[in-house]
Design an enzyme around this catalytic site. Structure first.
Site, mmCIF file in Angstrom:
data_model
loop_
_atom_site.group_PDB
_atom_site.id
_atom_site.type_symbol
_atom_site.label_atom_id
_atom_site.label_comp_id
_atom_site.label_asym_id
_atom_site.label_seq_id
_atom_site.Cartn_x
_atom_site.Cartn_y
_atom_site.Cartn_z
ATOM 1 N N ASN A 55 10.667 -30.480 38.773
ATOM 2 C CA ASN A 55 11.503 -30.644 37.578
ATOM 3 C C ASN A 55 10.889 -29.815 36.443
ATOM 4 O OD1 ASN A 55 12.319 -31.667 34.976
ATOM 5 N ND2 ASN A 55 13.274 -33.380 36.049
ATOM 6 N N HIS B 143 10.444 -29.816 31.101
ATOM 7 C CA HIS B 143 9.493 -29.765 29.989
ATOM 8 C C HIS B 143 9.013 -28.360 29.662
ATOM 9 C CE1 HIS B 143 10.005 -33.889 29.460
ATOM 10 N NE2 HIS B 143 9.553 -34.188 30.659
ATOM 11 N N HIS C 104 17.479 -31.562 34.275
ATOM 12 C CA HIS C 104 18.331 -32.612 33.724
ATOM 13 C C HIS C 104 19.041 -32.031 32.508
ATOM 14 C CE1 HIS C 104 18.535 -37.064 32.157
ATOM 15 N NE2 HIS C 104 19.709 -36.455 32.133
ATOM 16 N N ARG D 221 20.813 -32.866 29.630
ATOM 17 C CA ARG D 221 21.120 -34.070 28.849
ATOM 18 C C ARG D 221 22.243 -33.797 27.877
ATOM 19 N NH1 ARG D 221 16.721 -38.040 29.213
ATOM 20 N NH2 ARG D 221 17.932 -39.196 27.697
ATOM 21 N N ARG E 289 18.384 -31.634 24.770
ATOM 22 C CA ARG E 289 17.065 -31.596 24.130
ATOM 23 C C ARG E 289 16.098 -30.670 24.868
ATOM 24 N NH1 ARG E 289 14.731 -37.576 25.612
ATOM 25 N NH2 ARG E 289 16.589 -38.215 24.523
ATOM 26 N N GLU F 36 20.492 -32.957 37.495
ATOM 27 C CA GLU F 36 20.569 -34.353 37.040
ATOM 28 C C GLU F 36 21.470 -34.403 35.819
ATOM 29 O OE1 GLU F 36 15.918 -35.445 38.119
ATOM 30 O OE2 GLU F 36 16.655 -35.671 36.086
ATOM 31 N N THR G 163 14.379 -40.926 31.302
ATOM 32 C CA THR G 163 15.321 -41.817 31.973
ATOM 33 C C THR G 163 14.621 -43.140 32.260
ATOM 34 O OG1 THR G 163 16.119 -39.811 33.001
ATOM 35 C CG2 THR G 163 17.038 -41.871 33.817
ATOM 36 N N GLU H 228 18.214 -41.782 45.111
ATOM 37 C CA GLU H 228 16.859 -41.509 44.613
ATOM 38 C C GLU H 228 16.330 -42.793 44.005
ATOM 39 O OE1 GLU H 228 16.190 -38.070 42.089
ATOM 40 O OE2 GLU H 228 14.323 -38.903 41.335
ATOM 41 N N HIS I 81 9.981 -40.152 39.496
ATOM 42 C CA HIS I 81 9.723 -40.618 38.138
ATOM 43 C C HIS I 81 8.302 -41.140 38.003
ATOM 44 C CE1 HIS I 81 10.450 -41.716 34.035
ATOM 45 N NE2 HIS I 81 11.617 -41.128 34.126
HETATM 46 N N1 PXP Z 1 13.992 -38.126 38.957
HETATM 47 C C1 PXP Z 1 14.862 -38.376 37.956
HETATM 48 C C2 PXP Z 1 16.226 -38.854 38.311
HETATM 49 C C3 PXP Z 1 14.503 -38.181 36.615
HETATM 50 O O1 PXP Z 1 15.382 -38.444 35.626
HETATM 51 C C4 PXP Z 1 13.212 -37.676 36.325
HETATM 52 C C5 PXP Z 1 12.820 -37.414 34.903
HETATM 53 O O2 PXP Z 1 13.644 -36.439 34.358
HETATM 54 C C6 PXP Z 1 12.355 -37.408 37.395
HETATM 55 C C7 PXP Z 1 12.761 -37.663 38.706
HETATM 56 C C8 PXP Z 1 10.993 -36.833 37.186
HETATM 57 O O3 PXP Z 1 10.176 -37.706 36.478
HETATM 58 P P1 PXP Z 1 8.787 -37.210 35.942
HETATM 59 O O4 PXP Z 1 9.057 -36.137 34.910
HETATM 60 O O5 PXP Z 1 8.171 -38.423 35.364
HETATM 61 O O6 PXP Z 1 8.021 -36.643 37.110
#
Ligand code: PXP
Length: 243
Positions: free
Chosen positions: A10, A13, A46, A48, A52, A73, A104, A154, A195
């Site tokens: 992901n 960031h 993601h 959003r 952001r 996402e 999330t 998930e 997550h």
């Molecule tokens: N899975 C989903 C559905 C999420 O919303 C997120 C956070 O955007 C993640 C996985 C990844 O989480 P993390 O950034 O804490 O690894």
């Protein structure tokens, strides 16, 4: 032979860092390419509602350039569904979204929002885009996910990760995740999780039945500050091979 466990990286960031100064760098596109070169099996973003971090043009550019799979996402809104149908990611993960949350915070309440989710799941999958629902490890939520016809689930690992970080006993939460994954497998769902996962807490999650892919962002981008993105992904892939 069991198929290899996939790592979806992901890169939200990277965009957070870019947007905080209004610059053109760091580039999510460049991060995705480096992630793929370093062993990522997929790229997750993601989009959003408040944009952001990742923006529409990032998703479009990623769709055109990445060579692994793109997991988009998004919230279940008509705007997002229309966008996904246009961009055609390899799969969509529907997540709950509240503007004021830091990330999330919980899983999607599929039981409660079944009626609102059904048309979106049907439209996306009819267009050849498998749908994943991001849920808590709860038997009613798993059953509702399967009855909607979604192909993927998930599981939200956030509670387990928070307990692990606080040094609390994680067994009850792991048991819940294990049972939910087992139920999902029996119902023919593909099982993903994510997550809050780090190299340090990932071990027990690797034993979830039928686990296909882990989606990981924050800890990888954080580790990248010290060891580079390639190094962070390498460490994570290594951690994923030791259940
Ligand atoms: N899975 C989903 C559905 C999420 O919303 C997120 C956070 O955007 C993640 C996985 C990844 O989480 P993390 O950034 O804490 O690894």
């Amino acid at each position: 032979m069991t198929p290899p466990l996939l790592l979806g990286v992901n890169i939200d960031h990277v965009a957070t860092l870019r947007n905080v100064r209004g610059t053109l760098y760091p580039s999510p596109l460049k991060a995705a390419q480096l992630a793929e070169d370093s062993g990522a099996d997929g790229i997750t973003v993601h989009l959003r509602e408040d944009r952001r971090h990742i923006r529409d043009e990032d998703v479009i550019a990623l769709r055109q350039s990445i060579t692994t799979h793109l997991n988009l996402e998004m919230a279940n809104t008509p705007e997002m569904v229309a966008f996904a149908l246009k961009v055609k990611p390899d799969y969509v993960t529907l997540v709950p979204e509240r503007r004021e949350e830091l990330t999330t915070e919980g899983g999607l309440d599929v039981v409660r929002y079944q009626t609102a989710l059904q048309p979106s799941v049907t439209a996306l999958q009819a267009a050849g885009i498998p749908v994943s629902l991001f849920i808590e490890s709860n038997p009613a939520q798993v059953a509702a996910t399967a009855s909607l016809g979604a192909k993927i689930v998930e599981f939200h690992t956030g509670r387990y990760c928070d307990q692990h970080m606080a040094g609390e006993n994680t067994q009850a939460e792991l048991d819940r995740l294990f049972l939910a994954a087992h139920q999902a497998c029996a119902l023919g769902l593909v099982v993903n999780a994510g997550h809050g996962l780090t190299c340090e807490n990932i071990g027990p999650i690797l034993t979830l039945p039928g686990l296909n892919e882990l989606n990981i962002g924050h800890s990888l981008i954080s580790d990248a500050l010290f060891v580079g993105l390639g190094g962070a992904i390498g460490r994570m892939k290594q951690a994923m091979t030791y259940p």
